[in-house]
Design a protein around this motif. Structure first.
Motif, mmCIF file in Angstrom:
data_model
loop_
_atom_site.group_PDB
_atom_site.id
_atom_site.type_symbol
_atom_site.label_atom_id
_atom_site.label_comp_id
_atom_site.label_asym_id
_atom_site.label_seq_id
_atom_site.Cartn_x
_atom_site.Cartn_y
_atom_site.Cartn_z
ATOM 1 N N SER A 1 17.034 -4.671 -16.988
ATOM 2 C CA SER A 1 16.608 -5.979 -17.485
ATOM 3 C C SER A 1 16.087 -5.824 -18.902
ATOM 4 O O SER A 1 15.699 -4.728 -19.329
ATOM 5 C CB SER A 1 15.532 -6.590 -16.580
ATOM 6 O OG SER A 1 14.301 -5.904 -16.724
ATOM 7 N N SER B 1 26.336 -8.940 -17.420
ATOM 8 C CA SER B 1 25.017 -9.316 -17.888
ATOM 9 C C SER B 1 24.784 -10.790 -17.593
ATOM 10 O O SER B 1 25.698 -11.611 -17.734
ATOM 11 C CB SER B 1 24.894 -9.067 -19.385
ATOM 12 O OG SER B 1 23.662 -9.559 -19.850
ATOM 13 N N LYS C 1 15.974 -15.804 -11.787
ATOM 14 C CA LYS C 1 15.890 -14.960 -12.982
ATOM 15 C C LYS C 1 15.470 -13.531 -12.665
ATOM 16 O O LYS C 1 15.744 -12.621 -13.432
ATOM 17 C CB LYS C 1 14.862 -15.602 -13.932
ATOM 18 C CG LYS C 1 15.127 -15.398 -15.386
ATOM 19 C CD LYS C 1 14.204 -16.262 -16.228
ATOM 20 C CE LYS C 1 12.766 -15.772 -16.177
ATOM 21 N NZ LYS C 1 11.957 -16.360 -17.289
ATOM 22 N N HIS D 1 11.434 -10.799 -17.229
ATOM 23 C CA HIS D 1 12.509 -10.775 -18.214
ATOM 24 C C HIS D 1 13.543 -11.870 -17.945
ATOM 25 O O HIS D 1 13.725 -12.318 -16.809
ATOM 26 C CB HIS D 1 13.205 -9.412 -18.211
ATOM 27 C CG HIS D 1 12.371 -8.324 -18.807
ATOM 28 N ND1 HIS D 1 12.740 -6.993 -18.727
ATOM 29 C CD2 HIS D 1 11.200 -8.359 -19.487
ATOM 30 C CE1 HIS D 1 11.827 -6.253 -19.363
ATOM 31 N NE2 HIS D 1 10.879 -7.070 -19.816
ATOM 32 N N ASP D 2 14.221 -12.255 -19.039
ATOM 33 C CA ASP D 2 15.240 -13.292 -18.930
ATOM 34 C C ASP D 2 16.627 -12.738 -18.603
ATOM 35 O O ASP D 2 17.467 -13.443 -18.055
ATOM 36 C CB ASP D 2 15.370 -14.039 -20.265
ATOM 37 C CG ASP D 2 14.196 -14.970 -20.525
ATOM 38 O OD1 ASP D 2 14.034 -15.406 -21.677
ATOM 39 O OD2 ASP D 2 13.441 -15.267 -19.578
ATOM 40 N N THR D 3 16.881 -11.486 -18.998
ATOM 41 C CA THR D 3 18.247 -10.962 -18.972
ATOM 42 C C THR D 3 18.346 -9.758 -18.050
ATOM 43 O O THR D 3 17.474 -8.885 -18.057
ATOM 44 C CB THR D 3 18.674 -10.554 -20.401
ATOM 45 O OG1 THR D 3 18.318 -11.589 -21.313
ATOM 46 C CG2 THR D 3 20.181 -10.331 -20.476
ATOM 47 N N TYR E 1 17.408 -12.693 -24.498
ATOM 48 C CA TYR E 1 18.769 -12.598 -25.015
ATOM 49 C C TYR E 1 18.828 -13.389 -26.307
ATOM 50 O O TYR E 1 18.694 -14.613 -26.295
ATOM 51 C CB TYR E 1 19.771 -13.145 -24.002
ATOM 52 C CG TYR E 1 21.156 -13.315 -24.575
ATOM 53 C CD1 TYR E 1 21.714 -14.570 -24.780
ATOM 54 C CD2 TYR E 1 21.900 -12.193 -24.934
ATOM 55 C CE1 TYR E 1 22.972 -14.713 -25.307
ATOM 56 C CE2 TYR E 1 23.166 -12.330 -25.470
ATOM 57 C CZ TYR E 1 23.696 -13.591 -25.657
ATOM 58 O OH TYR E 1 24.949 -13.729 -26.189
ATOM 59 N N ASN F 1 21.904 -14.011 -18.250
ATOM 60 C CA ASN F 1 20.713 -14.483 -18.931
ATOM 61 C C ASN F 1 20.272 -15.777 -18.265
ATOM 62 O O ASN F 1 21.042 -16.744 -18.216
ATOM 63 C CB ASN F 1 20.980 -14.712 -20.415
ATOM 64 C CG ASN F 1 19.718 -15.088 -21.156
ATOM 65 O OD1 ASN F 1 18.750 -14.338 -21.189
ATOM 66 N ND2 ASN F 1 19.709 -16.276 -21.744
ATOM 67 N N ASN F 2 19.048 -15.795 -17.745
ATOM 68 C CA ASN F 2 18.560 -16.978 -17.030
ATOM 69 C C ASN F 2 19.576 -17.481 -16.011
ATOM 70 O O ASN F 2 19.901 -18.663 -15.971
ATOM 71 C CB ASN F 2 18.216 -18.103 -18.013
ATOM 72 C CG ASN F 2 16.861 -17.892 -18.638
ATOM 73 O OD1 ASN F 2 15.923 -17.456 -17.969
ATOM 74 N ND2 ASN F 2 16.756 -18.174 -19.919
#
Lengths: 111, 116
Positions: free
Chosen positions: B93, B48, B71, B29-31, B97, B50-51
């Motif tokens: 996660s 939160s 990540k 996952h990215d987030t 996003y 993201n990347n």
């Protein structure tokens, strides 16, 4: 600030009974998610509803989203002990994809 | 295989100490997120990423500092612990996003922090 109210706070029922829990928002939901959290675990997504008036079914669980997108209900048919847990509604809100949770309904289903 | 894991599961410490909670996800996952659940079971977003970039900081005291080395990891460091920090902290996660597009958040099992 958006407020999500869930009712009832607590519900204790016998196996086989039907029940409904409610989630009401002070403002329109962006999109609504229902989660279930079992003791000692993290929440698990049950459903996402987006469109006013939408009805979704997941086995014995029926989710309704109000036409005005400010309220939702979760109906469980023939509850089982495995349904025991904390049911949380959440608004998937705003430009930052933030989840804003209600305080939850704690359900206990007794054999 | 555990999707989102947190360590430790339980953490008991004295007021004033500094502690860290680690989170890892193997879902690609990215987030990633940190939430705090208080004694009344109220679950509130804290941060939160993201990347590896911070996208949400919910007016959390600056004693809380998240760090995302890559990540797949988002750790939470807490300085000068206070009694009110006692809670269950959840890492989560989600696949991507995209503002306004709902997706599923996958939660870890939680870390119960008790400050004495």
């Amino acid at each position: 600030t958006q407020l999500l109210e869930q009712s009832p706070q607590f519900l204790s029922i016998q196996e086989g009974e039907n029940l409904t829990v409610y989630c009401n928002s002070s403002s329109v939901f962006s999109s609504l998610q229902w989660y279930r959290q079992e003791p000692g675990e993290g929440p698990v997504l049950l459903v996402t509803v987006v469109t006013g008036g939408e009805v979704k079914k997941l086995k014995r669980l029926t989710f309704q989203f109000g036409d005005a997108r400010k309220d939702s209900s979760l109906h469980i048919t023939a509850a089982q002990p495995g349904d025991t847990g904390l049911y949380l509604c959440a608004d998937f809100s705003g430009g930052y994809n933030k989840l804003i949770f209600g305080a939850g309904t704690r359900l206990a289903v007794h054999p | 295989d555990t999707a989102v894991s947190q360590t430790p599961k339980y953490l008991v410490t004295q007021m004033g100490n500094d502690k860290s909670i680690k989170c890892e996800q193997n879902l690609g996952h990215d987030t990633m997120y940190w939430y705090k659940q208080d004694s009344k079971k109220f679950l509130k977003i804290m941060f939160s990423y993201n990347n590896k970039e911070l996208i949400i900081n919910e007016t959390v005291p600056n004693r809380f500092s998240p760090k995302s080395p890559d990540k797949a990891h988002l750790n939470l460091h807490i300085n000068s612990l206070e009694l009110g920090d006692s809670a269950v902290y959840f890492c989560a996660s989600s696949p991507f996003y995209q503002p306004g597009v709902p997706n599923e958040q996958f939660f870890g099992p939680g870390t119960r922090l008790t400050v004495l």
